[in-house]
Design a protein around this motif. Structure first.
Motif, PDB file in Angstrom:
ATOM      1  N   GLN A  54       0.832  -1.203   0.000  1.00 40.27           N
ATOM      2  CA  GLN A  54       0.000   0.000   0.000  1.00 40.27           C
ATOM      3  C   GLN A  54       0.866   1.253   0.000  1.00 40.27           C
ATOM      4  O   GLN A  54       0.566   2.231  -0.687  1.00 40.27           O
ATOM      5  CB  GLN A  54      -0.931   0.004   1.221  1.00 40.27           C
ATOM      6  CG  GLN A  54      -2.178  -0.829   1.053  1.00 40.27           C
ATOM      7  CD  GLN A  54      -3.332  -0.317   1.908  1.00 40.27           C
ATOM      8  OE1 GLN A  54      -3.321   0.808   2.383  1.00 40.27           O
ATOM      9  NE2 GLN A  54      -4.343  -1.153   2.090  1.00 40.27           N
ATOM     10  N   TYR A  69      -7.525   7.558   0.145  1.00 36.49           N
ATOM     11  CA  TYR A  69      -6.580   7.101   1.151  1.00 36.49           C
ATOM     12  C   TYR A  69      -7.116   7.163   2.571  1.00 36.49           C
ATOM     13  O   TYR A  69      -6.628   6.451   3.442  1.00 36.49           O
ATOM     14  CB  TYR A  69      -5.281   7.903   1.043  1.00 36.49           C
ATOM     15  CG  TYR A  69      -4.512   7.582  -0.212  1.00 36.49           C
ATOM     16  CD1 TYR A  69      -3.759   6.413  -0.308  1.00 36.49           C
ATOM     17  CD2 TYR A  69      -4.552   8.423  -1.320  1.00 36.49           C
ATOM     18  CE1 TYR A  69      -3.063   6.095  -1.463  1.00 36.49           C
ATOM     19  CE2 TYR A  69      -3.848   8.116  -2.481  1.00 36.49           C
ATOM     20  CZ  TYR A  69      -3.111   6.956  -2.545  1.00 36.49           C
ATOM     21  OH  TYR A  69      -2.429   6.644  -3.690  1.00 36.49           O
ATOM     22  N   SER A  94      -6.214   3.560   6.907  1.00 32.60           N
ATOM     23  CA  SER A  94      -5.231   4.519   6.399  1.00 32.60           C
ATOM     24  C   SER A  94      -5.699   5.942   6.655  1.00 32.60           C
ATOM     25  O   SER A  94      -6.894   6.230   6.629  1.00 32.60           O
ATOM     26  CB  SER A  94      -4.983   4.302   4.901  1.00 32.60           C
ATOM     27  OG  SER A  94      -6.184   4.442   4.167  1.00 32.60           O
ATOM     28  N   LEU A 254       1.212   9.160   4.594  1.00 33.75           N
ATOM     29  CA  LEU A 254       0.181   8.144   4.718  1.00 33.75           C
ATOM     30  C   LEU A 254       0.517   7.262   5.913  1.00 33.75           C
ATOM     31  O   LEU A 254       1.582   6.638   5.961  1.00 33.75           O
ATOM     32  CB  LEU A 254       0.098   7.291   3.449  1.00 33.75           C
ATOM     33  CG  LEU A 254      -0.989   6.220   3.435  1.00 33.75           C
ATOM     34  CD1 LEU A 254      -2.376   6.865   3.396  1.00 33.75           C
ATOM     35  CD2 LEU A 254      -0.803   5.282   2.250  1.00 33.75           C
ATOM     36  N   LEU A 256      -0.582   3.991   8.123  1.00 34.45           N
ATOM     37  CA  LEU A 256      -1.324   2.743   7.978  1.00 34.45           C
ATOM     38  C   LEU A 256      -1.307   1.960   9.291  1.00 34.45           C
ATOM     39  O   LEU A 256      -0.269   1.892   9.957  1.00 34.45           O
ATOM     40  CB  LEU A 256      -0.720   1.873   6.871  1.00 34.45           C
ATOM     41  CG  LEU A 256      -0.615   2.504   5.483  1.00 34.45           C
ATOM     42  CD1 LEU A 256       0.213   1.612   4.563  1.00 34.45           C
ATOM     43  CD2 LEU A 256      -1.995   2.746   4.887  1.00 34.45           C
ATOM     44  N   SER A 273       4.249   3.938   7.999  1.00 37.07           N
ATOM     45  CA  SER A 273       4.070   5.277   7.424  1.00 37.07           C
ATOM     46  C   SER A 273       4.889   5.404   6.152  1.00 37.07           C
ATOM     47  O   SER A 273       5.950   4.791   6.012  1.00 37.07           O
ATOM     48  CB  SER A 273       4.494   6.355   8.416  1.00 37.07           C
ATOM     49  OG  SER A 273       3.659   6.354   9.559  1.00 37.07           O
TER      50      SER A 273
END
Length: 279
Positions: A54, A69, A94, A254, A256, A273
């Motif tokens: 991802q 996202y 996320s 991002l 996660l 991340s």
């Protein structure tokens, strides 16, 4: 000599069976525990692969849509993405955040393990040349005065035609986040291009992440990735280009979180991340 042909008595037989039962019970428990540990290790491996995939898809996405996202995605036991939660074994939550790169920037530019100045690499005649980077890990005594050992990362570099490396830095694991070793690369203003960096990453599981600054030329047809080219000799490496600061440049992070789903509860397995620039 007279031989005794008598068999085991009933008491002896019961005692032997009891001993066998006890030993078998212990061995059976060991098999059960071993299977549990192996299953947990397999789940962690799948969770890590899901998070990394991802993150890589996010870093390679040319356009960032927050709606895409800030969501939850589901995967089966094999790590295959599902359309919804039906039959899911893993869930990934996320969260995307953004900030102008002209702002604090600390979220998107990690504390570099070292910096690499491409202007310093020339051949015997003084002409610019490519450079080689080597990353290794060792165990050294911790700096806190204790007898414990900690992993340190040794980063070396040399001009491509030289035979010996020069150590740039020796850093401890506190600067290594999400198994990423951040290295700042300074491209000289008006410098010759393309410049090749050949990377040998000898670490066990860390990824070398190169952040290239000032990778720009006056020719608008030349893109950043044609100015500095990263060549992998061994290990895992990646490259990001830090744009010239402007109000239109955005940095994204991002975050996660991967959960294992079961009937009773959702167990958090790991956090991950990733960050990128978009301009």
């Amino acid at each position: 000599m007279k031989l005794d042909n008598r068999g085991f008595t009933l008491v002896e037989t019961i005692a032997a069976l009891a001993i066998v039962a006890i030993v078998s019970s212990v061995i059976f428990q060991m098999f059960v525990l071993s299977g549990t540990f192996n299953q947990k290790a397999k789940e962690m491996d799948i969770a890590n692969v899901i998070a990394v995939n991802q993150a890589e898809a996010f870093k390679n996405d040319p356009d960032i849509d927050p709606m895409k996202y800030n969501t939850s995605t589901y995967y089966n036991r094999a790590g295959v993405k599902l359309a919804d939660s039906t039959g899911a074994a893993f869930r990934v939550d996320s969260n995307l955040t953004s900030i102008p790169s002209g702002g604090s920037g600390n979220v998107y530019l990690p504390d570099s393990a070292t910096s690499l100045d491409l202007a310093a690499y020339t051949d015997d005649s003084g002409a610019v040349t490519d450079c080689d980077v080597q990353i290794s890990e060792i165990e050294e005594q911790a700096n806190d005065g204790s007898s414990s050992q900690q992993i340190k990362y040794i980063i070396k570099a040399k001009a491509h035609d030289e035979t010996s490396y020069t150590e740039l830095d020796r850093v401890d694991s506190s600067k290594i986040k999400n198994n990423l070793i951040p290295i700042q690369v300074n491209f000289p203003a008006g410098g010759t291009y393309p410049r090749n960096i050949y990377v040998t990453n000898n670490t066990s599981n860390a990824e070398a992440e190169f952040y290239v600054f000032n990778a720009q030329v006056e020719n608008p047809k030349i893109t950043s990735d044609q100015i500095v080219i990263l060549n992998t000799v061994r290990g895992t490496v990646d490259i990001s280009y830090v744009p010239v600061t402007s109000s239109t440049d955005l940095g994204y992070q991002l975050d996660l979180e991967v959960y294992r789903l079961n009937d009773s509860s959702n167990e958090k397995l790991l956090s991950y991340s990733a960050n990128k620039y978009l301009h």
